[in-house]
Design an enzyme around this catalytic site. Structure first.
Site, PDB file in Angstrom:
ATOM      1  CB  ALA A  11      -0.957  -0.021   1.186  1.00  0.00           C
ATOM      2  N   GLY A  12       1.820   1.304  -0.940  1.00  0.00           N
ATOM      3  CA  GLY A  12       2.568   2.537  -1.173  1.00  0.00           C
ATOM      4  C   GLY A  12       1.838   3.341  -2.233  1.00  0.00           C
ATOM      5  CE  LYS A  38       7.153  -4.061   5.278  1.00  0.00           C
ATOM      6  NZ  LYS A  38       8.463  -4.653   5.218  1.00  0.00           N
ATOM      7  CB  VAL A  81       3.785 -10.239   0.679  1.00  0.00           C
ATOM      8  CG1 VAL A  81       3.994 -11.161  -0.508  1.00  0.00           C
ATOM      9  CG2 VAL A  81       2.466  -9.485   0.565  1.00  0.00           C
ATOM     10  CD  GLU A 170      13.329  15.854  -1.967  1.00  0.00           C
ATOM     11  OE1 GLU A 170      12.948  14.712  -1.655  1.00  0.00           O
ATOM     12  OE2 GLU A 170      12.592  16.691  -2.528  1.00  0.00           O
ATOM     13  CG  ASP A 302      10.446   2.425  -6.379  1.00  0.00           C
ATOM     14  OD1 ASP A 302       9.948   3.119  -7.292  1.00  0.00           O
ATOM     15  OD2 ASP A 302      11.046   2.934  -5.418  1.00  0.00           O
TER      16      ASP A 302
HETATM   17  P1  FAD Z   1       6.467   2.268  -1.755  1.00  0.00           P
HETATM   18  O1  FAD Z   1       5.948   3.644  -1.689  1.00  0.00           O
HETATM   19  O2  FAD Z   1       7.806   1.956  -1.213  1.00  0.00           O
HETATM   20  O3  FAD Z   1       5.403   1.298  -1.047  1.00  0.00           O
HETATM   21  C1  FAD Z   1       5.592  -0.079  -0.875  1.00  0.00           C
HETATM   22  C2  FAD Z   1       4.599  -0.575   0.167  1.00  0.00           C
HETATM   23  O4  FAD Z   1       4.709  -1.998   0.276  1.00  0.00           O
HETATM   24  C3  FAD Z   1       4.864  -0.005   1.562  1.00  0.00           C
HETATM   25  O5  FAD Z   1       3.651   0.382   2.148  1.00  0.00           O
HETATM   26  C4  FAD Z   1       5.456  -1.191   2.324  1.00  0.00           C
HETATM   27  O6  FAD Z   1       5.176  -1.162   3.713  1.00  0.00           O
HETATM   28  C5  FAD Z   1       4.753  -2.368   1.642  1.00  0.00           C
HETATM   29  N1  FAD Z   1       5.485  -3.619   1.742  1.00  0.00           N
HETATM   30  C6  FAD Z   1       6.801  -3.818   1.442  1.00  0.00           C
HETATM   31  N2  FAD Z   1       7.125  -5.120   1.652  1.00  0.00           N
HETATM   32  C7  FAD Z   1       5.992  -5.730   2.070  1.00  0.00           C
HETATM   33  C8  FAD Z   1       5.683  -7.075   2.413  1.00  0.00           C
HETATM   34  N3  FAD Z   1       6.597  -8.051   2.365  1.00  0.00           N
HETATM   35  N4  FAD Z   1       4.422  -7.367   2.795  1.00  0.00           N
HETATM   36  C9  FAD Z   1       3.455  -6.399   2.837  1.00  0.00           C
HETATM   37  N5  FAD Z   1       3.696  -5.114   2.516  1.00  0.00           N
HETATM   38  C10 FAD Z   1       4.946  -4.780   2.125  1.00  0.00           C
HETATM   39  N6  FAD Z   1       9.849  10.146  -5.987  1.00  0.00           N
HETATM   40  C11 FAD Z   1       9.281  11.216  -6.590  1.00  0.00           C
HETATM   41  O7  FAD Z   1       8.564  11.049  -7.598  1.00  0.00           O
HETATM   42  N7  FAD Z   1       9.482  12.496  -6.118  1.00  0.00           N
HETATM   43  C12 FAD Z   1      10.197  12.748  -4.994  1.00  0.00           C
HETATM   44  O8  FAD Z   1      10.357  13.907  -4.587  1.00  0.00           O
HETATM   45  C13 FAD Z   1      10.792  11.643  -4.303  1.00  0.00           C
HETATM   46  N8  FAD Z   1      11.471  11.835  -3.157  1.00  0.00           N
HETATM   47  C14 FAD Z   1      11.939  10.767  -2.451  1.00  0.00           C
HETATM   48  C15 FAD Z   1      12.546  10.995  -1.211  1.00  0.00           C
HETATM   49  C16 FAD Z   1      12.994   9.923  -0.440  1.00  0.00           C
HETATM   50  C17 FAD Z   1      13.625  10.188   0.909  1.00  0.00           C
HETATM   51  C18 FAD Z   1      12.870   8.588  -0.943  1.00  0.00           C
HETATM   52  C19 FAD Z   1      13.364   7.410  -0.130  1.00  0.00           C
HETATM   53  C20 FAD Z   1      12.270   8.356  -2.186  1.00  0.00           C
HETATM   54  C21 FAD Z   1      11.789   9.426  -2.951  1.00  0.00           C
HETATM   55  N9  FAD Z   1      11.143   9.237  -4.188  1.00  0.00           N
HETATM   56  C22 FAD Z   1      10.594  10.311  -4.844  1.00  0.00           C
HETATM   57  C23 FAD Z   1      10.969   7.883  -4.765  1.00  0.00           C
HETATM   58  C24 FAD Z   1       9.587   7.325  -4.390  1.00  0.00           C
HETATM   59  O9  FAD Z   1       9.387   7.437  -3.002  1.00  0.00           O
HETATM   60  C25 FAD Z   1       9.410   5.865  -4.817  1.00  0.00           C
HETATM   61  O10 FAD Z   1       9.659   5.780  -6.205  1.00  0.00           O
HETATM   62  C26 FAD Z   1       7.986   5.395  -4.483  1.00  0.00           C
HETATM   63  O11 FAD Z   1       7.808   5.336  -3.078  1.00  0.00           O
HETATM   64  C27 FAD Z   1       7.660   4.036  -5.097  1.00  0.00           C
HETATM   65  O12 FAD Z   1       6.328   3.715  -4.798  1.00  0.00           O
HETATM   66  P2  FAD Z   1       5.880   2.199  -4.607  1.00  0.00           P
HETATM   67  O13 FAD Z   1       4.387   2.189  -4.514  1.00  0.00           O
HETATM   68  O14 FAD Z   1       6.533   1.350  -5.606  1.00  0.00           O
HETATM   69  O15 FAD Z   1       6.516   1.720  -3.225  1.00  0.00           O
END
Ligand code: FAD
Length: 405
Positions: A11-12, A38, A81, A170, A302
């Site tokens: 839930a990202g 999680k 997961v 940042e 990601d």
């Molecule tokens: P995430 O947002 O990482 O979400 C993944 C989710 O899966 C989380 O809720 C996690 O708890 C859950 N999860 C993981 N493993 C498990 C498991 N085994 N079981 C159940 N749940 C699980 N991008 C931009 O576009 N602009 C920005 O300004 C920017 N700034 C950033 C600053 C920082 C400090 C960081 C670290 C990253 C930044 N990024 C930015 C990049 C961006 O945050 C990522 O690309 C984005 O979070 C990816 O989204 P996602 O949904 O793939 O994963």
């Protein structure tokens, strides 16, 4: 006939936006939707550097999932997961198992230390609410102990940041806002504090326009940050880091009370460990964002890698792409369930802004370069726009940055 089961893992940005959009694209009769995460909360990864520095409380970055999704339409399962069994359409969780007809993998990123000795144990990473909270508390503890612990050293007030990419820069921006407050609170001479950034490239913010990146570097240097460019962290120890300049044999030791690694991320290990074919750990998705090996599986954020048409390099992993791809996945799920052709994903870049603390930033928005207060205001607009898309005006009023209340 039973309804098709759609399961979303994570839930990202990618997982939440897919879930919210699916409840809009589909009716309750079309499919059964389950979201697995999680934690019982969703957090904004792109705000974690602020929570890590302590310029915002970590609760500002997160929200209870049940307050954002429509719980009448979505089953939320709080669990971790473990693996995906593609053959049998099952996901193993820490506390059970779940079946799916269609799967959306949105498990996000993990920190990548590239095997650098000691980084796993002696450095922090900005990865989650919990790691951000730990960094803030650790820095505060070092400052609180300085005048009370007889063994405290000046180097306890040194913070080393590994990497000068978006998250590193940042985080530096937040630190230069936060350190004067900590010095005042704990009666510490600001001249005793060192913030050192170690970056292997010859410049900061590699993907950014050079003029803007130089602006960011100069601004941070003006606030006391020391940049060691063309320099690599070779080892992290309990006392700090050992670094080496490019083309030099010599190791330099920087003693530090806090080391924060922002130098790299990689995809969550679960897809590769579950037997998906990956490109550097990521599922290289088709034009409609599915696994090329299994058209019942989508990947977003990601954990996915998307190549623009005819391009050699993929899009970078960003929240912006995860959000747009999630909207495409929700539409495609509807097309599939209705027996229609799917739509190819078309990324519409809106620009990127890097914050340098509360009142400074740099960025390019719709091809327009910005610096200073206008850029900082634009960053807040971008942050609030996501909240608006996710939970409408009530969520912006509750968690937003433009201080509308
Ligand atoms: P995430 O947002 O990482 O979400 C993944 C989710 O899966 C989380 O809720 C996690 O708890 C859950 N999860 C993981 N493993 C498990 C498991 N085994 N079981 C159940 N749940 C699980 N991008 C931009 O576009 N602009 C920005 O300004 C920017 N700034 C950033 C600053 C920082 C400090 C960081 C670290 C990253 C930044 N990024 C930015 C990049 C961006 O945050 C990522 O690309 C984005 O979070 C990816 O989204 P996602 O949904 O793939 O994963």
């Amino acid at each position: 006939m039973s309804k098709p089961k759609i399961v979303i893992l994570g839930a990202g940005y990618g997982g939440m936006m897919t879930t919210v959009r699916l409840t809009k694209e589909l009716s309750a009769e079309d499919a059964e939707i389950t979201l697995v995460n999680k934690h019982n909360y969703h957090y904004q990864t792109t705000w974690l550097h602020e929570a890590a520095a302590g310029t915002i409380h970590h609760d500002r970055t997160r929200m209870l999932i049940k307050n954002v999704i429509n719980t009448k339409r979505v089953n939320f399962v709080q669990d971790s997961v473990q693996s995906i069994d593609r053959e049998n359409h099952k996901v193993a969780l820490k506390n059970g198992e779940i079946d799916y007809d269609y799967l959306v993998i949105a498990l996000g990123f993990e920190s990548n230390t590239f095997g650098i000795k000691g980084l796993d144990t002696n450095a922090f990473a900005i990865r989650s609410v919990n790691t951000a909270r730990k960094i803030r508390e650790h820095i505060e503890y070092k400052f609180a102990s300085y005048n009370s612990d007889p063994d405290a050293k000046d180097s306890d007030l040194t913070i080393v940041v590994g990497g000068a990419g978006l998250s590193g820069v940042e985080f530096l921006g937040e630190l230069v806002d936060r350190i004067p407050e900590l010095c005042k609170e704990y009666d510490i001479d600001p001249n005793k504090v060192r913030i050192v950034d170690v970056e292997g490239m010859p410049f900061v913010l590699p993907p950014f326009d050079r003029e803007l990146a130089n602006y960011a570097q100069k601004y941070l240097e003006g606030k006391g940050v020391e940049f060691k460019l063309n320099t690599f962290i070779k080892e992290a120890t309990p006392e700090g880091v050992k670094v080496q300049k490019k083309d030099s044999e010599e190791l330099e030791e920087i003693q530090a009370g806090t080391v924060v690694w922002t130098g790299g991320v990689k995809a969550n290990h679960i897809p590769a460990d579950s037997g998906f074919e990956t490109n550097r750990g990521k599922i290289q998705v088709t034009a409609d964002l599915r696994s090329p090996e299994d058209d019942h599986v989508f990947a977003v954020g990601d954990v996915a890698v998307i190549f623009p048409p005819n391009a050699e390099r993929p899009y970078p992993p960003t929240a912006q792409i995860a959000i747009q791809a999630a909207e495409n996945i929700a539409k495609n799920m509807k097309h599939i369930l209705k027996g229609e052709a799917t739509e190819s994903f078309v990324y519409k870049p809106k620009g990127t802004v890097a914050s340098l603390g509360e009142k400074e930033a740099i960025g390019v928005v719709f091809d327009h370069k910005m610096t200073g207060k206008p850029a900082a205001a634009m960053k807040k607009v971008i942050d609030d726009r996501y909240l608006l898309m996710l939970g409408g005006v009530p969520l912006v009023l509750k968690k937003g940055k433009l201080n509308l209340l």
